[in-house]
Scaffold this motif. Structure first.
Motif, PDB file in Angstrom:
ATOM      1  N   VAL A 106       1.045  -1.256  -0.014  1.00  0.00           N
ATOM      2  CA  VAL A 106       0.050  -0.062   0.038  1.00  0.00           C
ATOM      3  C   VAL A 106       1.087   1.208  -0.006  1.00  0.00           C
ATOM      4  CG1 VAL A 106      -1.851   1.305   1.377  1.00  0.00           C
ATOM      5  CG2 VAL A 106      -2.097  -1.160   1.140  1.00  0.00           C
ATOM      6  N   LEU A 107       1.978   1.321   0.915  1.00  0.00           N
ATOM      7  CA  LEU A 107       2.820   2.250   1.005  1.00  0.00           C
ATOM      8  C   LEU A 107       3.438   2.500  -0.384  1.00  0.00           C
ATOM      9  CD1 LEU A 107       4.618   2.164   4.221  1.00  0.00           C
ATOM     10  CD2 LEU A 107       2.953   3.794   3.629  1.00  0.00           C
ATOM     11  N   ALA A 108       4.143   1.403  -0.926  1.00  0.00           N
ATOM     12  CA  ALA A 108       4.805   1.609  -2.264  1.00  0.00           C
ATOM     13  C   ALA A 108       3.715   2.061  -3.539  1.00  0.00           C
ATOM     14  CB  ALA A 108       5.383   0.364  -2.618  1.00  0.00           C
ATOM     15  N   ALA A 109       2.537   1.592  -3.529  1.00  0.00           N
ATOM     16  CA  ALA A 109       1.517   1.910  -4.533  1.00  0.00           C
ATOM     17  C   ALA A 109       1.267   3.218  -4.194  1.00  0.00           C
ATOM     18  CB  ALA A 109       0.693   1.067  -4.537  1.00  0.00           C
ATOM     19  N   ALA A 110       1.034   3.676  -3.034  1.00  0.00           N
ATOM     20  CA  ALA A 110       0.666   5.096  -2.707  1.00  0.00           C
ATOM     21  C   ALA A 110       1.783   6.112  -3.124  1.00  0.00           C
ATOM     22  CB  ALA A 110       0.223   5.473  -1.350  1.00  0.00           C
ATOM     23  N   GLY A 111       3.061   5.504  -2.918  1.00  0.00           N
ATOM     24  CA  GLY A 111       4.205   6.240  -2.880  1.00  0.00           C
ATOM     25  C   GLY A 111       4.430   6.316  -4.789  1.00  0.00           C
ATOM     26  N   SER A 112       3.731   5.441  -5.525  1.00  0.00           N
ATOM     27  CA  SER A 112       3.927   5.636  -6.796  1.00  0.00           C
ATOM     28  C   SER A 112       2.720   6.659  -7.233  1.00  0.00           C
ATOM     29  CB  SER A 112       3.487   4.347  -7.709  1.00  0.00           C
ATOM     30  OG  SER A 112       3.125   4.621  -8.910  1.00  0.00           O
ATOM     31  N   ALA A 113       1.467   6.362  -6.686  1.00  0.00           N
ATOM     32  CA  ALA A 113       0.330   7.279  -7.210  1.00  0.00           C
ATOM     33  C   ALA A 113       0.350   8.773  -6.698  1.00  0.00           C
ATOM     34  CB  ALA A 113      -0.960   6.596  -6.470  1.00  0.00           C
ATOM     35  N   VAL A 114       0.934   9.079  -5.333  1.00  0.00           N
ATOM     36  CA  VAL A 114       1.097  10.361  -5.125  1.00  0.00           C
ATOM     37  C   VAL A 114       2.492  10.912  -5.432  1.00  0.00           C
ATOM     38  CG1 VAL A 114       1.265  11.880  -2.910  1.00  0.00           C
ATOM     39  CG2 VAL A 114      -0.322  10.005  -2.818  1.00  0.00           C
ATOM     40  N   ILE A 124       1.667  -0.244 -11.729  1.00  0.00           N
ATOM     41  CA  ILE A 124       0.715  -0.872 -10.664  1.00  0.00           C
ATOM     42  C   ILE A 124       0.874  -2.555 -10.717  1.00  0.00           C
ATOM     43  CG2 ILE A 124      -1.522  -1.154  -9.611  1.00  0.00           C
ATOM     44  CD1 ILE A 124      -0.320   1.305  -8.447  1.00  0.00           C
ATOM     45  N   MET A 125       0.882  -3.027 -11.974  1.00  0.00           N
ATOM     46  CA  MET A 125       1.078  -4.530 -12.333  1.00  0.00           C
ATOM     47  C   MET A 125       2.194  -4.811 -11.878  1.00  0.00           C
ATOM     48  SD  MET A 125       0.723  -6.181 -16.065  1.00  0.00           S
ATOM     49  CE  MET A 125      -0.701  -5.443 -16.657  1.00  0.00           C
ATOM     50  N   MET A 126       3.333  -4.103 -11.829  1.00  0.00           N
ATOM     51  CA  MET A 126       4.875  -4.457 -11.717  1.00  0.00           C
ATOM     52  C   MET A 126       4.808  -4.562 -10.105  1.00  0.00           C
ATOM     53  SD  MET A 126       7.748  -4.736 -12.969  1.00  0.00           S
ATOM     54  CE  MET A 126       8.413  -6.043 -11.795  1.00  0.00           C
ATOM     55  N   TYR A 127       4.037  -3.571  -9.365  1.00  0.00           N
ATOM     56  CA  TYR A 127       4.125  -3.502  -7.838  1.00  0.00           C
ATOM     57  C   TYR A 127       3.149  -4.861  -7.328  1.00  0.00           C
ATOM     58  CZ  TYR A 127       6.921   0.921  -7.373  1.00  0.00           C
ATOM     59  OH  TYR A 127       7.837   1.787  -7.199  1.00  0.00           O
ATOM     60  N   GLY A 128       2.276  -4.848  -8.245  1.00  0.00           N
ATOM     61  CA  GLY A 128       1.338  -6.119  -7.850  1.00  0.00           C
ATOM     62  C   GLY A 128       1.870  -7.494  -7.828  1.00  0.00           C
ATOM     63  N   SER A 129       3.153  -7.279  -8.851  1.00  0.00           N
ATOM     64  CA  SER A 129       3.640  -8.880  -8.675  1.00  0.00           C
ATOM     65  C   SER A 129       4.477  -9.013  -7.697  1.00  0.00           C
ATOM     66  CB  SER A 129       4.612  -8.637  -9.986  1.00  0.00           C
ATOM     67  OG  SER A 129       5.835  -7.925  -9.859  1.00  0.00           O
ATOM     68  N   TYR A 130       4.855  -8.034  -6.884  1.00  0.00           N
ATOM     69  CA  TYR A 130       5.608  -8.206  -5.326  1.00  0.00           C
ATOM     70  C   TYR A 130       4.670  -8.505  -4.248  1.00  0.00           C
ATOM     71  CZ  TYR A 130       9.068  -5.649  -8.306  1.00  0.00           C
ATOM     72  OH  TYR A 130       9.978  -5.386  -9.270  1.00  0.00           O
ATOM     73  N   LEU A 131       3.515  -8.426  -4.494  1.00  0.00           N
ATOM     74  CA  LEU A 131       2.484  -8.601  -3.482  1.00  0.00           C
ATOM     75  C   LEU A 131       2.219  -9.988  -2.968  1.00  0.00           C
ATOM     76  CD1 LEU A 131       0.148  -6.700  -1.847  1.00  0.00           C
ATOM     77  CD2 LEU A 131      -1.490  -7.503  -3.608  1.00  0.00           C
ATOM     78  N   ALA A 150       8.521   8.340  -9.759  1.00  0.00           N
ATOM     79  CA  ALA A 150       9.499   8.173 -10.928  1.00  0.00           C
ATOM     80  C   ALA A 150      10.178   6.852 -10.892  1.00  0.00           C
ATOM     81  CB  ALA A 150      10.911   9.241 -11.091  1.00  0.00           C
ATOM     82  N   ILE A 151      10.497   6.234  -9.781  1.00  0.00           N
ATOM     83  CA  ILE A 151      10.952   4.840  -9.575  1.00  0.00           C
ATOM     84  C   ILE A 151       9.801   4.000 -10.405  1.00  0.00           C
ATOM     85  CG2 ILE A 151      11.334   3.069  -8.034  1.00  0.00           C
ATOM     86  CD1 ILE A 151      12.390   5.425  -6.311  1.00  0.00           C
ATOM     87  N   SER A 152       8.855   4.045 -10.030  1.00  0.00           N
ATOM     88  CA  SER A 152       7.570   3.105 -10.561  1.00  0.00           C
ATOM     89  C   SER A 152       7.629   3.202 -11.899  1.00  0.00           C
ATOM     90  CB  SER A 152       6.445   3.248  -9.969  1.00  0.00           C
ATOM     91  OG  SER A 152       5.687   4.546 -10.082  1.00  0.00           O
ATOM     92  N   LEU A 153       7.881   4.167 -12.476  1.00  0.00           N
ATOM     93  CA  LEU A 153       7.582   4.704 -14.001  1.00  0.00           C
ATOM     94  C   LEU A 153       8.642   3.914 -14.896  1.00  0.00           C
ATOM     95  CD1 LEU A 153       6.908   8.459 -13.997  1.00  0.00           C
ATOM     96  CD2 LEU A 153       5.362   6.892 -15.164  1.00  0.00           C
ATOM     97  N   ILE A 154      10.076   3.927 -14.370  1.00  0.00           N
ATOM     98  CA  ILE A 154      10.769   3.238 -14.881  1.00  0.00           C
ATOM     99  C   ILE A 154      10.970   1.590 -14.634  1.00  0.00           C
ATOM    100  CG2 ILE A 154      12.872   3.646 -13.392  1.00  0.00           C
ATOM    101  CD1 ILE A 154      12.774   4.217 -17.194  1.00  0.00           C
ATOM    102  N   GLU A 155      10.425   1.288 -13.189  1.00  0.00           N
ATOM    103  CA  GLU A 155      10.482  -0.212 -12.915  1.00  0.00           C
ATOM    104  C   GLU A 155      10.189  -1.186 -13.906  1.00  0.00           C
ATOM    105  OE1 GLU A 155      12.678  -1.565 -10.625  1.00  0.00           O
ATOM    106  OE2 GLU A 155      11.607  -3.401 -10.492  1.00  0.00           O
ATOM    107  N   PRO A 156       9.264  -0.970 -14.543  1.00  0.00           N
ATOM    108  CA  PRO A 156       8.793  -2.058 -15.479  1.00  0.00           C
ATOM    109  C   PRO A 156       9.900  -2.277 -16.759  1.00  0.00           C
ATOM    110  CG  PRO A 156       6.926  -0.629 -15.063  1.00  0.00           C
ATOM    111  CD  PRO A 156       8.084   0.045 -14.465  1.00  0.00           C
ATOM    112  N   ALA A 157      10.444  -0.990 -17.211  1.00  0.00           N
ATOM    113  CA  ALA A 157      11.143  -1.165 -18.068  1.00  0.00           C
ATOM    114  C   ALA A 157      12.432  -2.040 -17.876  1.00  0.00           C
ATOM    115  CB  ALA A 157      11.672   0.073 -18.657  1.00  0.00           C
TER     116      ALA A 157
END
Ligand code: PFF
Length: 465
Positions: A19-27, A242-249, A328-335
């Motif tokens: 939740v924190l990481a996804a919120a970190g990506s969203a906010v 969020i798909m990427m972060y979901g994969s670590y859930l 920004a981290i979440s924007l580039i992590e999938p690549a």
């Protein structure tokens, strides 16, 4: 068929960390920089209303679908889509959805980083007292001096990309956890302090009215598209982050509850940021529709006048940089994750390659605010007058992310077997499960396509509206 897979990139240590990481990506800048200026440019209340509706009817179902796919595939979005297409007996072409996401992430980060650079530069300006007792006009000058100088923009853009890649190359789950845990609540607190200032010294009532009193004469297909695009952008949806972060859930975490919490936190921050900014805008006779410079022309006036403004202002911009950083981290992590899987290269090499490409594309945005403010080849077309930055922003937020969102919903709610999606979502309440399925099956795809067609003028031509 194996459905419980493992992730080679690591896991979150708990549901709360997701939740924190996804919120970190969203906010991020989307809430504090973009939401206020988009609301300002598009007439306030009506835009805010459509934005809130989009969060509820598109945002939450897409987020649940995206986390669902991510956790089931447990890989980078491209790889996840390929695995799931195999599982469900669907075409391998579904990988293209992941590919479009990777591309959208690159394009967004390329300009996101330039704006985050503005925030970095404002940390230094605020801390060195540039804004003490500043007038609205002087604050405007400071901003213009920054954006009209490509060398300065380039410096901050480069620094921000380097900062982002440092976290990414350490592996997301290690770098991010501790940062988000402290910084998100701190940012929240600071926005509350700003609102207190706005109540005491700004025209709070005018701000409230602007944000919450819809003027429906401002409604237009393009405005609805922008409000919807902003909902996708702000929630980080449609491109695989969020798909990427979901994969670590972890397996036992509830997708519905976590998605709801993330969407709520994100929306709250955007609305609160609006409440902090517009009272200052109106009290100082500033232009609400002035565009991307809005918060940089507004907040320094408040920091320059309030007691302790130097400290609060500096902390505020530091936190804004952090919020941008975690996004920004979440924007580039999938690549980055995809290059590692595809070419078996190290995280270090992958991060360097991705960082360099993003940095390079970002040069187009650096020059969009000074020497290259319009793309000439568009003269005479509907894109006339747009800069490279405008174009990237429009293309990614209003087209690529919603399109990605529809495809994610179609895969999750139509193409997976009932058993697969039910097993993964684990929603105990049957009504809630059916509501998600209805929204993801019908409301999101039809709603988004309807808005697309409206903007293209197709519906008017065939007399449907
Ligand atoms: N949601 C981020 C923000 O509001 O600043 C931006 C963003 C991050 C968009 C990640 C898309 C994304 F995949």
């Amino acid at each position: 068929m194996a459905t419980v897979r493992t992730s080679i990139h690591g896991y979150w240590s708990s549901r709360f960390v997701f939740v924190l990481a996804a919120a970190g990506s969203a906010v991020g800048l989307g809430n504090i920089w973009k939401f206020p200026y988009m609301a300002g440019e598009n007439g306030g209340g009506a835009f805010v209303l459509i934005y809130l509706i989009s969060i509820a009817v598109f945002g939450i179902p897409v987020m649940m679908s995206e986390v669902l796919l991510g956790r089931r595939g447990r890989s980078s979005p491209i790889h996840t889509m390929s695995i799931l297409a195999d599982d469900e007996g669907r075409s391998k072409a579904w990988q293209l959805l992941g590919l479009m996401g990777v591309l959208a992430g690159f394009l967004i980060l390329s300009y996101y980083s330039v704006i985050a650079g503005w925030a970095l530069s404002y940390v230094v300006d605020t801390a060195s007292g540039t804004f003490s007792g500043v007038t609205a006009e002087q604050a405007g000058e400071v901003f213009n001096n920054l954006v009209s100088n490509p060398q300065r923009l380039l410096f901050w853009h480069t620094l921000f990309i380097v900062l982002t890649m440092i976290v990414v190359l350490r592996g997301v789950s290690k770098g991010l956890e501790s940062a988000v845990r402290i910084l998100m609540p701190a940012l929240f607190l600071l926005i509350i302090i700003m609102i207190a200032y706005a109540i005491l010294n700004g025209d709070f009532f005018a701000g409230l009215k602007f944000l919450f009193e819809p003027d429906f004469s401002k409604l237009s297909p393009d405005m609805v598209l922008k409000a919807m695009g902003q909902a996708f952008f702000s929630l980080s949806l449609g491109m695989g982050a969020i798909m990427m972060y979901g994969s670590y859930l972890p397996e036992d975490a509830s997708i519905a509850t976590t998605s709801f919490q993330v969407a709520l936190a994100d929306t709250l921050v955007a609305i609160l940021a609006g409440l902090a900014i517009f009272p200052i805008v109106f009290a100082n006779g500033l232009e609400a529709g002035q565009g991307p410079g809005l918060i940089f022309n507004t907040l320094p006036i408040a920091f320059g006048q309030m007691t302790g403004g130097l400290l609060f202002g500096t902390i505020f911009f530091v936190l804004l940089v952090f919020a941008a950083w975690t996004s920004a981290i979440s924007l580039i992590e999938p690549a980055v994750a995809w290059l590692i899987e595809k070419f078996s290269i190290s995280r270090l090499s992958s991060s360097i390659i991705c960082g360099f490409v993003t940095w390079f594309v970002g040069l187009g945005t650096v020059y969009s605010f000074n020497t290259w403010t319009k793309i000439e080849v568009f003269n005479g077309t509907f894109l006339e007058g747009k800069s490279f930055f405008d174009l990237l922003d429009y293309l990614t937020s209003n087209i690529m992310l919603p399109l990605g969102g529809i495809l994610i919903c179609i895969f999750a709610a139509w193409l997976m077997t009932e058993k697969s999606r039910h097993d993964e979502l684990k929603i105990k309440h049957d009504g809630a499960y059916k509501l998600w399925r209805f929204l993801a099956r019908y409301v999101t795809p039809i709603g988004v396509i309807f808005i697309f067609l409206h903007v293209l003028g197709v519906l008017e031509k065939i007399n449907l509206t």
